[in-house]
Design a protein around this motif. Structure first.
Motif, mmCIF file in Angstrom:
data_model
loop_
_atom_site.group_PDB
_atom_site.id
_atom_site.type_symbol
_atom_site.label_atom_id
_atom_site.label_comp_id
_atom_site.label_asym_id
_atom_site.label_seq_id
_atom_site.Cartn_x
_atom_site.Cartn_y
_atom_site.Cartn_z
ATOM 1 N N LEU A 109 -3.872 6.662 4.844
ATOM 2 C CA LEU A 109 -3.221 5.868 5.754
ATOM 3 C C LEU A 109 -4.096 5.071 6.658
ATOM 4 C CD1 LEU A 109 -0.399 4.711 7.276
ATOM 5 C CD2 LEU A 109 -0.473 6.612 8.565
ATOM 6 N N GLU A 110 -5.118 5.963 6.980
ATOM 7 C CA GLU A 110 -6.325 5.541 7.553
ATOM 8 C C GLU A 110 -7.228 4.229 6.823
ATOM 9 O OE1 GLU A 110 -9.022 8.398 8.847
ATOM 10 O OE2 GLU A 110 -7.323 9.644 10.076
ATOM 11 N N ALA A 111 -7.389 4.755 5.550
ATOM 12 C CA ALA A 111 -8.123 3.855 4.659
ATOM 13 C C ALA A 111 -6.962 2.363 4.541
ATOM 14 C CB ALA A 111 -8.105 4.159 3.157
ATOM 15 N N PHE A 158 0.842 -1.132 0.057
ATOM 16 C CA PHE A 158 0.062 -0.034 -0.051
ATOM 17 C C PHE A 158 0.849 1.366 0.023
ATOM 18 C CE2 PHE A 158 -2.231 -3.501 2.264
ATOM 19 C CZ PHE A 158 -3.428 -3.629 1.831
ATOM 20 N N ARG A 159 0.457 2.426 -0.506
ATOM 21 C CA ARG A 159 1.163 3.703 -0.535
ATOM 22 C C ARG A 159 0.114 4.622 0.375
ATOM 23 N NH1 ARG A 159 4.800 6.404 -3.728
ATOM 24 N NH2 ARG A 159 5.188 8.555 -2.160
ATOM 25 N N ALA A 160 0.780 5.443 1.129
ATOM 26 C CA ALA A 160 -0.155 6.319 1.975
ATOM 27 C C ALA A 160 0.568 7.585 1.853
ATOM 28 C CB ALA A 160 0.019 6.012 3.630
ATOM 29 N N ASP A 170 -7.390 -4.557 8.068
ATOM 30 C CA ASP A 170 -8.360 -5.092 9.229
ATOM 31 C C ASP A 170 -9.448 -5.947 8.450
ATOM 32 O OD1 ASP A 170 -9.407 -4.900 11.812
ATOM 33 O OD2 ASP A 170 -11.111 -3.881 11.181
ATOM 34 N N ALA A 171 -9.969 -5.575 7.464
ATOM 35 C CA ALA A 171 -11.187 -6.125 6.701
ATOM 36 C C ALA A 171 -10.387 -7.335 6.094
ATOM 37 C CB ALA A 171 -11.690 -5.464 5.480
#
Length: 334
Positions: free
Chosen positions: A281-283, A273-275, A289-290
């Protein structure tokens, strides 16, 4: 634990329709039994009737109340106390490896990359009550902040205490950070083992090759999710230390080895992922989590407290009262 009130057999309330029928029948019967007598004057009857004949309908009212209470008791009113006990049927062990090099103080995420990471990681940990979580921090070298534990208070306290300091050698040792995380979780007996590795740079320190560390993770069945933190282009980052000990900031290019992070994730069955900002970052943590759901087996225990007994006793008392009044006070008028 919570309690609620309900009726086990609410269909018996249909019998309450008998009450208006009984009232209609009582009025019809009373009118039919009342004799009509025409006299020229009622003067001779004054003071003879008294109050009791006017109170006679109270016997019928007592019968109606008795019937209503019996019907309500038949509906079985009760309270239900429900206690819930949950147990994890497929536990997940997670190690979060966080880059704490000086570049994590860059301000392209608010207030800094490191503080934004800590804030989002805190919510992630709170949302994983059934899992064991550990923390690893790394810069030019790495160490375990806390081993995997189910005590979230320990993990959250350790997370809060993460900050940049000069104890660790400066640099970004992605291989060392990943290897330390693997070492902390490799002997876990959990059904699923996960590492979340977060960095904002390129591997430029340490003695362990990141690809070797990822192969080690694969061997132990550990899935690695990698996160590159940093905006595109330039970012306001520390460039020097001033005489007062504070950092001097300047715009520097954002360099993240996305190819390496993608390869680590791909090798272990994870995802890269790239924040580029706080929202992304939250997403990312929400998506992880999902992806990593823990199966929860829930047991519910029900404690029923029947409430019909007081109604039956009250109905019996009213019925007894009605019989006593009928055989004593109203005996001459029934």
């Amino acid at each position: 634990m919570f309690a609620n009130f309900n009726f086990e057999n609410p269909e018996f309330f249909w019998l309450l329709l008998l009450l208006p029928l009984a009232i209609g029948w009582y009025i019809w019967k009373r009118n039919k039994q009342t004799a009509a007598l025409k006299i020229s004057s009622t003067k001779g009857f004054k003071g003879k009737s008294g109050l009791l004949p006017k109170l006679r309908p109270i016997l019928f009212i007592l019968r109606l109340l008795t019937l209503a209470l019996i019907i309500t008791a038949m509906a079985r009113p009760r309270t239900v106390d429900v206690s819930t006990q949950s147990s994890s049927t497929q536990g997940i062990d997670i190690v979060m490896a966080i880059d704490v090099s000086a570049s994590m103080l860059a301000r392209d995420l608010q207030p800094t990359r490191l503080e934004a990471t800590k804030n989002v990681a805190e919510e992630f940990i709170k949302d994983r009550p059934a899992d064991r979580i550990g923390l690893v921090v790394y810069a030019g070298e790495s160490f375990t902040k806390t081993p995997i534990t189910s005590d979230k208070s320990i993990v959250l306290d350790a997370l809060e205490g993460i900050e940049y300091n000069n104890v660790l050698e400066n640099g970004t040792a992605i291989g060392s950070g990943l290897a330390t995380a693997v070492n902390r979780i490799k002997d876990s007996d959990a059904e699923s083992k996960v590492i979340i590795l977060l960095t904002d740079g390129v591997n430029n320190s340490g003695f362990i090759d990141p690809n070797t560390a990822s192969e080690l993770a694969l061997e132990f069945g550990i899935r690695v999710y990698t996160i590159g933190v940093g905006s595109n282009g330039m970012a306001l980052s520390p460039t020097a230390i001033l005489p007062n000990g504070r950092f001097q900031y300047g715009n520097v290019p954002v360099e993240i080895d996305e190819e390496l992070l993608t390869q680590i994730a791909s090798t272990t069955g994870g995802k890269y992922f790239r924040a580029t900002d706080n929202e992304k970052l939250e997403a990312i943590y929400e998506e992880i989590d999902a992806l990593e759901k823990t199966e929860i087996e829930e047991f519910r225990y029900y404690n029923y407290d029947e409430k019909y007994r007081p109604l039956v006793l009250l109905a019996g008392g009213l019925l007894l009262l009605e019989v006593l009044l009928r055989m004593t006070v109203f005996r001459s008028f029934v």
